[in-house]
Design a protein around this motif. Sequence first.
Motif, mmCIF file in Angstrom:
data_model
loop_
_atom_site.group_PDB
_atom_site.id
_atom_site.type_symbol
_atom_site.label_atom_id
_atom_site.label_comp_id
_atom_site.label_asym_id
_atom_site.label_seq_id
_atom_site.Cartn_x
_atom_site.Cartn_y
_atom_site.Cartn_z
ATOM 1 N N TRP A 54 13.541 1.102 3.028
ATOM 2 C CA TRP A 54 12.119 1.418 3.229
ATOM 3 C C TRP A 54 11.864 1.859 4.673
ATOM 4 O O TRP A 54 11.176 2.854 4.926
ATOM 5 C CB TRP A 54 11.277 0.199 2.868
ATOM 6 N N VAL A 55 12.446 1.126 5.617
ATOM 7 C CA VAL A 55 12.320 1.510 7.028
ATOM 8 C C VAL A 55 12.991 2.853 7.272
ATOM 9 O O VAL A 55 12.497 3.685 8.038
ATOM 10 C CB VAL A 55 12.904 0.420 7.951
ATOM 11 N N GLN A 56 14.131 3.078 6.609
ATOM 12 C CA GLN A 56 14.821 4.363 6.742
ATOM 13 C C GLN A 56 13.928 5.507 6.287
ATOM 14 O O GLN A 56 13.910 6.586 6.906
ATOM 15 C CB GLN A 56 16.103 4.350 5.917
ATOM 16 N N GLU A 57 13.167 5.299 5.234
ATOM 17 C CA GLU A 57 12.249 6.324 4.743
ATOM 18 C C GLU A 57 11.186 6.649 5.787
ATOM 19 O O GLU A 57 10.838 7.815 6.016
ATOM 20 C CB GLU A 57 11.601 5.837 3.445
ATOM 21 N N ILE A 58 10.691 5.623 6.443
ATOM 22 C CA ILE A 58 9.711 5.812 7.518
ATOM 23 C C ILE A 58 10.341 6.571 8.677
ATOM 24 O O ILE A 58 9.772 7.538 9.206
ATOM 25 C CB ILE A 58 9.186 4.441 8.004
ATOM 26 N N GLU B 155 0.821 -1.214 0.000
ATOM 27 C CA GLU B 155 0.000 0.000 0.000
ATOM 28 C C GLU B 155 0.854 1.264 0.000
ATOM 29 O O GLU B 155 0.482 2.280 -0.613
ATOM 30 C CB GLU B 155 -0.919 0.007 1.219
ATOM 31 N N ARG B 156 1.992 1.231 0.698
ATOM 32 C CA ARG B 156 2.893 2.379 0.801
ATOM 33 C C ARG B 156 4.289 1.939 0.388
ATOM 34 O O ARG B 156 5.144 1.639 1.217
ATOM 35 C CB ARG B 156 2.899 2.927 2.230
ATOM 36 N N PRO B 157 4.556 1.873 -0.917
ATOM 37 C CA PRO B 157 5.843 1.354 -1.403
ATOM 38 C C PRO B 157 6.982 2.340 -1.178
ATOM 39 O O PRO B 157 6.770 3.500 -0.818
ATOM 40 C CB PRO B 157 5.580 1.154 -2.897
ATOM 41 N N PRO B 158 8.220 1.886 -1.409
ATOM 42 C CA PRO B 158 9.349 2.808 -1.343
ATOM 43 C C PRO B 158 9.130 4.002 -2.264
ATOM 44 O O PRO B 158 8.644 3.863 -3.382
ATOM 45 C CB PRO B 158 10.522 1.943 -1.832
ATOM 46 N N ARG C 26 15.702 -17.320 10.636
ATOM 47 C CA ARG C 26 16.265 -16.673 11.816
ATOM 48 C C ARG C 26 17.415 -15.726 11.480
ATOM 49 O O ARG C 26 17.410 -14.561 11.894
ATOM 50 C CB ARG C 26 16.741 -17.715 12.825
ATOM 51 N N ALA C 27 18.398 -16.194 10.732
ATOM 52 C CA ALA C 27 19.584 -15.369 10.461
ATOM 53 C C ALA C 27 19.200 -14.107 9.702
ATOM 54 O O ALA C 27 19.631 -12.999 10.058
ATOM 55 C CB ALA C 27 20.606 -16.176 9.673
ATOM 56 N N GLU C 28 18.387 -14.246 8.659
ATOM 57 C CA GLU C 28 17.998 -13.078 7.868
ATOM 58 C C GLU C 28 17.145 -12.119 8.686
ATOM 59 O O GLU C 28 17.352 -10.903 8.662
ATOM 60 C CB GLU C 28 17.224 -13.510 6.626
ATOM 61 N N ARG C 29 16.176 -12.668 9.429
ATOM 62 C CA ARG C 29 15.286 -11.812 10.221
ATOM 63 C C ARG C 29 16.064 -11.042 11.281
ATOM 64 O O ARG C 29 15.844 -9.844 11.481
ATOM 65 C CB ARG C 29 14.190 -12.665 10.886
ATOM 66 N N VAL C 30 16.945 -11.722 11.979
ATOM 67 C CA VAL C 30 17.720 -11.047 13.024
ATOM 68 C C VAL C 30 18.556 -9.926 12.421
ATOM 69 O O VAL C 30 18.617 -8.808 12.964
ATOM 70 C CB VAL C 30 18.608 -12.059 13.780
ATOM 71 N N ASP C 31 19.189 -10.199 11.302
ATOM 72 C CA ASP C 31 20.015 -9.177 10.657
ATOM 73 C C ASP C 31 19.176 -7.974 10.224
ATOM 74 O O ASP C 31 19.529 -6.818 10.521
ATOM 75 C CB ASP C 31 20.727 -9.780 9.447
ATOM 76 N N LEU C 32 18.072 -8.219 9.534
ATOM 77 C CA LEU C 32 17.250 -7.123 9.020
ATOM 78 C C LEU C 32 16.604 -6.323 10.145
ATOM 79 O O LEU C 32 16.558 -5.087 10.102
ATOM 80 C CB LEU C 32 16.181 -7.667 8.070
ATOM 81 N N LEU C 33 16.107 -7.014 11.162
ATOM 82 C CA LEU C 33 15.453 -6.303 12.264
ATOM 83 C C LEU C 33 16.470 -5.520 13.088
ATOM 84 O O LEU C 33 16.168 -4.420 13.569
ATOM 85 C CB LEU C 33 14.678 -7.285 13.138
ATOM 86 N N ALA C 34 17.664 -6.062 13.261
ATOM 87 C CA ALA C 34 18.705 -5.321 13.980
ATOM 88 C C ALA C 34 19.048 -4.041 13.234
ATOM 89 O O ALA C 34 19.245 -2.972 13.843
ATOM 90 C CB ALA C 34 19.946 -6.192 14.160
ATOM 91 N N ARG C 35 19.122 -4.117 11.917
ATOM 92 C CA ARG C 35 19.415 -2.919 11.128
ATOM 93 C C ARG C 35 18.241 -1.942 11.159
ATOM 94 O O ARG C 35 18.433 -0.718 11.196
ATOM 95 C CB ARG C 35 19.758 -3.328 9.704
ATOM 96 N N ALA C 36 17.026 -2.467 11.142
ATOM 97 C CA ALA C 36 15.853 -1.591 11.243
ATOM 98 C C ALA C 36 15.820 -0.883 12.593
ATOM 99 O O ALA C 36 15.488 0.304 12.686
ATOM 100 C CB ALA C 36 14.578 -2.407 11.045
ATOM 101 N N VAL C 37 16.168 -1.599 13.653
ATOM 102 C CA VAL C 37 16.248 -0.995 14.988
ATOM 103 C C VAL C 37 17.265 0.144 14.990
ATOM 104 O O VAL C 37 16.990 1.235 15.510
ATOM 105 C CB VAL C 37 16.609 -2.062 16.036
ATOM 106 N N ASP C 38 18.421 -0.086 14.403
ATOM 107 C CA ASP C 38 19.444 0.962 14.354
ATOM 108 C C ASP C 38 18.927 2.214 13.658
ATOM 109 O O ASP C 38 19.169 3.345 14.109
ATOM 110 C CB ASP C 38 20.687 0.449 13.621
#
Length: 342
Positions: free
Chosen positions: A158-162, A105-108, A189-201
Amino acid sequence: MPLDPPGRTDEPSRSGLPRVLLVAAVAVVALAVGGVLVARAQHLGPFELGPQETNPFAERPQYADPDSRTAQAARQAEADGRAEEAAAFAELVEVPQGIWLTPEERPPGDVGGYVQSVVTAADEAGRVPLLVVYGIPDRDCTGGYSSGGLDAETYVPWVQEIATAAAGYDAAVVLEPDALASAVDCDRRAERVDLLARAVDVLVEAGVTTYIDGGHSGWVAPRQVAALLREVGVADVRGFATNVSNYQTDPAEVAYAEKVSELVGGAHYVVDSGRNGVGSGDEWCNPPGQSLGQRPGYVDDGTGLDAFLWIKPPGESDGECNGGPPAGEFWPQRAAELLAAR
């Protein structure tokens, strides 16, 4: 040498200063120390708490989106002459609910402008919006009804834009419902942890108050969820969210969240109470016989609980199950049943 007259007060002290100046200096120091203590106690100036250190829902009322799907359904019902239904839906519209951000609905390239419009409107109203970020790759890999999301290369930008759009505003984010709890089952697990950690940052750097989704009491054990939350950086954000889009009771969720909180160093948390007035067993997708839960509001009871929230808008479907439309669509029949069962 003549004697000093009685009552004279400018006799030099042992420090070499007239006594009156020494008393004044002590008073100034005392005032300064007192001012620092007051500033520290009231979190003023250099002691002001950051966005991850305060309960955002205690600071301001929560924002109710006037353009939500529920609001659109209420306006359509009124236009169609269904006055009773319109009035019922309008009641739901007034209750603050999560504003979900999906790349479908809200793309990059579009999501930043949309978030900017939401946070600006909320700020003008003196309220705090609740944004739900929901675009992780292979989203809803266990249920399938909300499947989709971005690819790994596009997700963090995309998260950075938000985050950039929300920076500087009083806003709260719930980050990726189900993403951690389903990571093991989906072999992600490995991909999710990496992406979510970067989104948190990204969100922390922008100063956006963040709660990472932590599943619910009927799913993954507290110790397993806690380990995942620690890996993605829960210590750097406000805390975590539970029961998002689910139906577990408040007591069950608070007990679960307190265990998780203890395991991650005392993180705060929020609980989705939108549709848990009855509670549910193993069924999670549009289970029948449900009721609205307690209305959103902040909590200050000495526990880690910041607020009960309606993170999932109650009138929206969980998916094409039990007669429902696609996930996220407003379902008039379901909304009416939830309202009637209060």
